[in-house]
Each structure stands twice: as C-alpha cells, then as structure tokens.
Design a protein around this motif. Structure first.
Motif, PDB file in Angstrom:
ATOM      1  N   ILE A  55     -20.750  65.266 -20.788  1.00 14.13           N
ATOM      2  CA  ILE A  55     -21.664  65.328 -21.813  1.00 14.13           C
ATOM      3  C   ILE A  55     -20.879  63.993 -22.801  1.00 14.13           C
ATOM      4  CG2 ILE A  55     -21.972  66.387 -24.122  1.00 14.13           C
ATOM      5  CD1 ILE A  55     -21.598  69.064 -22.895  1.00 14.13           C
ATOM      6  N   ASP A  98     -22.346  62.686 -26.133  1.00 10.13           N
ATOM      7  CA  ASP A  98     -23.254  62.637 -27.212  1.00 10.13           C
ATOM      8  C   ASP A  98     -22.967  62.184 -28.457  1.00 10.13           C
ATOM      9  OD1 ASP A  98     -25.285  63.586 -25.147  1.00 10.13           O
ATOM     10  OD2 ASP A  98     -25.157  65.699 -25.891  1.00 10.13           O
ATOM     11  N   THR A  99     -23.633  61.490 -29.220  1.00  6.89           N
ATOM     12  CA  THR A  99     -23.483  61.215 -30.612  1.00  6.89           C
ATOM     13  C   THR A  99     -23.961  62.266 -31.534  1.00  6.89           C
ATOM     14  OG1 THR A  99     -25.745  60.141 -30.867  1.00  6.89           O
ATOM     15  CG2 THR A  99     -23.664  58.638 -30.189  1.00  6.89           C
ATOM     16  N   ARG A 118     -27.844  62.520 -30.850  1.00  4.60           N
ATOM     17  CA  ARG A 118     -28.077  62.794 -29.478  1.00  4.60           C
ATOM     18  C   ARG A 118     -28.078  64.407 -29.578  1.00  4.60           C
ATOM     19  NH1 ARG A 118     -30.626  63.741 -25.279  1.00  4.60           N
ATOM     20  NH2 ARG A 118     -29.675  63.583 -23.472  1.00  4.60           N
ATOM     21  N   LEU A 119     -26.831  64.839 -30.046  1.00  5.01           N
ATOM     22  CA  LEU A 119     -26.768  66.586 -30.292  1.00  5.01           C
ATOM     23  C   LEU A 119     -28.044  66.983 -30.878  1.00  5.01           C
ATOM     24  CD1 LEU A 119     -22.951  66.687 -31.160  1.00  5.01           C
ATOM     25  CD2 LEU A 119     -24.242  67.648 -29.129  1.00  5.01           C
ATOM     26  N   ARG A 161     -30.664  67.115 -28.525  1.00  3.57           N
ATOM     27  CA  ARG A 161     -30.443  68.237 -27.703  1.00  3.57           C
ATOM     28  C   ARG A 161     -30.989  69.671 -28.194  1.00  3.57           C
ATOM     29  NH1 ARG A 161     -26.499  68.844 -23.409  1.00  3.57           N
ATOM     30  NH2 ARG A 161     -25.691  66.721 -23.795  1.00  3.57           N
TER      31      ARG A 161
END
Length: 159
Positions: A57, A59-60, A63-64, A67
């Motif tokens: 994983i 993720d910024t 991006r989270l 998600r």
C-alpha cells in the motif's frame, strides 16, 4: 518527567483510538486523522526509498479517500463479506525529534476473520505525528509487516 509521562499517555491514547476506528470500520474518521499531505505506506520486503520500492500500500490522504469511495460502493466485492479485525498495540516508543512533530514507533498484532478463516498479521508501525490541540494528526504512517514477504490472500482491508 511528568511532561514525558503525559506525552506518552497522549500518544498511546491516540494509537488506541486509531486501532479502535479501524477495527470498527470507521474508515472515514480514520482518514480524518491524517494531515492533508499525509502518507500511508506498507512496503513489501524490499528495502530502499518508497519511490523505488514495491509497496503493498502506498496512499496519500487523497488516495485513501478514493479508496473509501470504492469500499463504500456495493460493487466492492473484494470485501464481501467484510474482513473483521482486532488490533493490539503495544511497545509504544517516542523517539527524540527536532521540533513539534513526534516520531513514534509501536508494535502491533492484528487478527483477521473472513469467510470462517482466521489469520494473524504483526509488525512495526512508524508514525510522524503532528500535535493538534489535545491530540495528534498523522503526517506519515509506515507499517512494516513481519509477513511482508509472504503471499497474501486478500489485502483489501486497511492495516
């Protein structure tokens, strides 16, 4: 000494709260713990800079949030039924740092239950925490899984 004890207690409370949010699947509130420039990284077994390593994983905060949008959709079959998790957090250490940001390391054990199968993950989490009122915000969370070189059946949940 009392400043250290109160800071240690505040950090532990924050990490326990984070674990509770994840175990209760309150993912939106969990993402809100991150700063806008936050980073959540779970590297694979390779060492080296994040930009050059394979990540399970990476993720910024933005991006989270993406998600979460996918996870909230009815078409997110990878988590039907959802994975149930229980996390234990311990061995919390605050590392010396320059400035107000805290470098924190902790150990964790996480049990997972999905489709009548139980699994166990464990590892070390490294945080960069920024003070925010009487709590903190996560600028960076790097989770090094003990099992990072093993095959994963389903890694569509958040560690």
């Amino acid at each position: 000494m009392s400043d250290f004890v109160s800071q240690q207690a505040a950090v532990e409370r924050f990490l326990y709260r984070e674990a509770r949010l994840l175990d209760r699947r309150n993912f939106a509130q969990w993402v809100d713990l991150f700063t806008e420039d936050g980073l959540y990284w779970v590297p694979s077994g390779q060492d080296g800079p994040a930009e050059q390593a394979v990540a399970l994983i990476y993720d910024t905060t933005a991006r989270l949030r993406e998600r979460l949008t996918r996870m909230d959709s009815r078409a997110f079959w990878a988590q039907q039924p959802p994975t149930q998790t229980t996390r234990l957090v311990g061995n919390v250490l605050i590392e010396p740092s320059d400035g107000p940001e805290l470098a924190v390391e902790c150990r964790f054990i996480m049990t997972l239950l999905r489709r009548h199968r139980q699994a166990l993950l464990s590892g070390v989490a490294h945080y960069r925490l920024q003070p925010a009122g009487d709590s903190f915000r996560i600028r960076q969370k790097v989770v090094t899984l003990q099992e990072r070189d093993e095959a994963f059946d389903n890694l569509t949940f958040l560690i």
